[in-house]
Enzyme design. Sequence first.
Site, PDB file in Angstrom:
ATOM      1  N   VAL A 171       0.818  -1.229   0.000  1.00  0.00           N
ATOM      2  CA  VAL A 171       0.000   0.000   0.000  1.00  0.00           C
ATOM      3  C   VAL A 171       0.850   1.278   0.000  1.00  0.00           C
ATOM      4  O   VAL A 171       1.960   1.279   0.520  1.00  0.00           O
ATOM      5  CB  VAL A 171      -0.954   0.022   1.216  1.00  0.00           C
ATOM      6  CG1 VAL A 171      -2.160  -0.836   0.968  1.00  0.00           C
ATOM      7  CG2 VAL A 171      -0.232  -0.408   2.484  1.00  0.00           C
ATOM      8  N   GLU A 172       0.290   2.347  -0.582  1.00  0.00           N
ATOM      9  CA  GLU A 172       1.037   3.608  -0.725  1.00  0.00           C
ATOM     10  C   GLU A 172       1.055   4.370   0.604  1.00  0.00           C
ATOM     11  O   GLU A 172       0.320   5.351   0.808  1.00  0.00           O
ATOM     12  CB  GLU A 172       0.370   4.441  -1.840  1.00  0.00           C
ATOM     13  CG  GLU A 172       1.110   5.704  -2.242  1.00  0.00           C
ATOM     14  CD  GLU A 172       2.367   5.457  -3.053  1.00  0.00           C
ATOM     15  OE1 GLU A 172       2.801   4.304  -3.196  1.00  0.00           O
ATOM     16  OE2 GLU A 172       2.925   6.443  -3.551  1.00  0.00           O
ATOM     17  N   HIS A 220       8.778   2.111 -11.263  1.00  0.00           N
ATOM     18  CA  HIS A 220       7.375   2.522 -11.338  1.00  0.00           C
ATOM     19  C   HIS A 220       6.706   1.934 -12.588  1.00  0.00           C
ATOM     20  O   HIS A 220       6.941   2.392 -13.710  1.00  0.00           O
ATOM     21  CB  HIS A 220       7.294   4.067 -11.346  1.00  0.00           C
ATOM     22  CG  HIS A 220       5.898   4.583 -11.335  1.00  0.00           C
ATOM     23  ND1 HIS A 220       5.499   5.650 -12.087  1.00  0.00           N
ATOM     24  CD2 HIS A 220       4.799   4.151 -10.660  1.00  0.00           C
ATOM     25  CE1 HIS A 220       4.207   5.865 -11.874  1.00  0.00           C
ATOM     26  NE2 HIS A 220       3.769   4.978 -11.022  1.00  0.00           N
ATOM     27  N   ASN A 223      -0.419   0.900 -14.730  1.00  0.00           N
ATOM     28  CA  ASN A 223      -1.555  -0.023 -14.618  1.00  0.00           C
ATOM     29  C   ASN A 223      -2.375  -0.010 -15.911  1.00  0.00           C
ATOM     30  O   ASN A 223      -2.714   1.082 -16.375  1.00  0.00           O
ATOM     31  CB  ASN A 223      -2.404   0.445 -13.423  1.00  0.00           C
ATOM     32  CG  ASN A 223      -3.523  -0.494 -13.080  1.00  0.00           C
ATOM     33  OD1 ASN A 223      -3.536  -1.644 -13.494  1.00  0.00           O
ATOM     34  ND2 ASN A 223      -4.483  -0.004 -12.326  1.00  0.00           N
TER      35      ASN A 223
END
Length: 483
Positions: A171-172, A220, A223
Amino acid sequence: MSFDGSKAFVAAIAGPNYPAPVKAVETMQKAARLNRDEAIAIEGETFTYCAKTKTAECLVQVFLGDQYLKKVSKTVTKNAKPTKYASVLGAGIMGGGIAYQSASMGVPVLMKDIKTEQLDLGMNEASKLLNKEVERKKMTTEKMAKVISQITPTLSYSDFSNTQFVVEAVVENEKIKKSVLAEVEKSTSPETVLASNTSTISITRLAEGLSRPEKFCGMHFFNPVHRMPLVEIIRGAKTSEETIAQAVNYANQMGKTPIVVNDCAGFLVNRILFPYFKGFVHLIEDGVDFQRIDKVMEKFGWPMGPAYLLDVVGIDTGVHAAKIMADAFPDRMSYLTKTILDVMYENKRFGQKNGLGFFEYEVDKKGKPVKKVNPSVYELIKPVVKNEITVTDEDIIMRMMIPMITEASRCLEDKIVATPVEVDMGLLLGLGFPPFRAGALKYADSIGMKNLEEISKKFHSIGHMYEFTPFMKGMAAENKTYY
Ligand SMILES: NC(=O)c1ccc[n+]([C@@H]2O[C@H](COP(=O)([O-])OP(=O)(O)OC[C@H]3O[C@@H](n4cnc5c(N)ncnc54)[C@H](O)[C@@H]3O)[C@@H](O)[C@H]2O)c1
């Protein structure tokens, strides 16, 4: 099929921005009744016409950009060790996608989560993607079984000592990420590279608690991982070049196109995207209909307009990231009042993920979300509309694109990447920037910096993101181009 019928068919697929396919049909039509020499002459004329179009120039640039990225990758990875066994932390949307991609490209992967149900979800997602490949006859069932067997779900770090590369995709949350990274560092060998898939947190800051910060970088992914070609490899203040080389190599092994960027809020692509979203927010405040903005920007060439894109990204994610961008670049990315994004968020309109955003979504028979407009959304928009301004379609384009161009230039000026090609290819591969325009900086070149500076002055009162930097002003004064 008659020539006219095929022309219409081809035109519908190619769209108005790609003239060559229709010209090819026209050429065949004209040449069909001619002798060889006459037909070759017509072919020559058409070829010359197509080769001189702006579209051809931009598509050639995209090809050269792609070659450039490949060349850079090759140089960077000259002495890099290939990853034979990798691991992913977090079996969510991104972790599951990364594990699938790694395994399907032949690099076995351990997928760790703290919840069994998340691991099941991650494995189910991978199975769904593989089943689709089998249905499309792009993969055999044997290969599918092999790929699935290459993903090992786990709740423990016990086998992590065998992995050469770890991608963290939990989770961020900075605190959680830092503790997970410190944990995994203790469970891996000193040679193992750790990479975080954070979309907003500084890589230099995430490295603070690590005893081997030189072995850590950002990685990174976009999506959905299996579809999006770009991976930004982020160099933190202490990341070694060896680590960068191994991350670039692993991205290549996964069939992705890596671009190495220096650490900053939003890295390259999101840093440039958020000023574009800000352009959208202010257009809404000036009373411009979001559906019109989407149509204009789709006609400009974007695969989807900004309202639709925000729904796809997730408005909750957008609000969270916009705050981080505003903290990092307050002069041009902060907001003085509540925005339409805040209002959407407060009303739990998170976008496609809960079926409600600017648009509303229903799933069709094939499981694809179909968008429609519920007029009640305009009731939510009303309170944030401050003006009723008449704008032309060209104004909409400029109000959306100038903030993107100025931020793209700032990324180059701040040396986030080394070349205009990397900026533009990042936008193409990460955001779907229209290839026939070849990127924000190439687009700026096509307008001309002097011209663009004049246009931008019209919008200075909206905010600093419309102001040219001293570097850009210099380019305009000297009639320079990025390419
Ligand atoms: N979703 C996107 O579009 C997107 C795009 C790019 C980057 N990212 C980044 O990727 C990361 C993951 O995002 P997501 O959308 O996949 O989130 P998600 O909520 O779908 O998945 C997060 C997973 O992490 C697991 N987790 C939490 N704590 C853990 C721990 N200590 N150890 C192992 N697993 C743990 C959770 O159980 C969950 O399965 C975030 O940093 C996000 O910013 C997301």
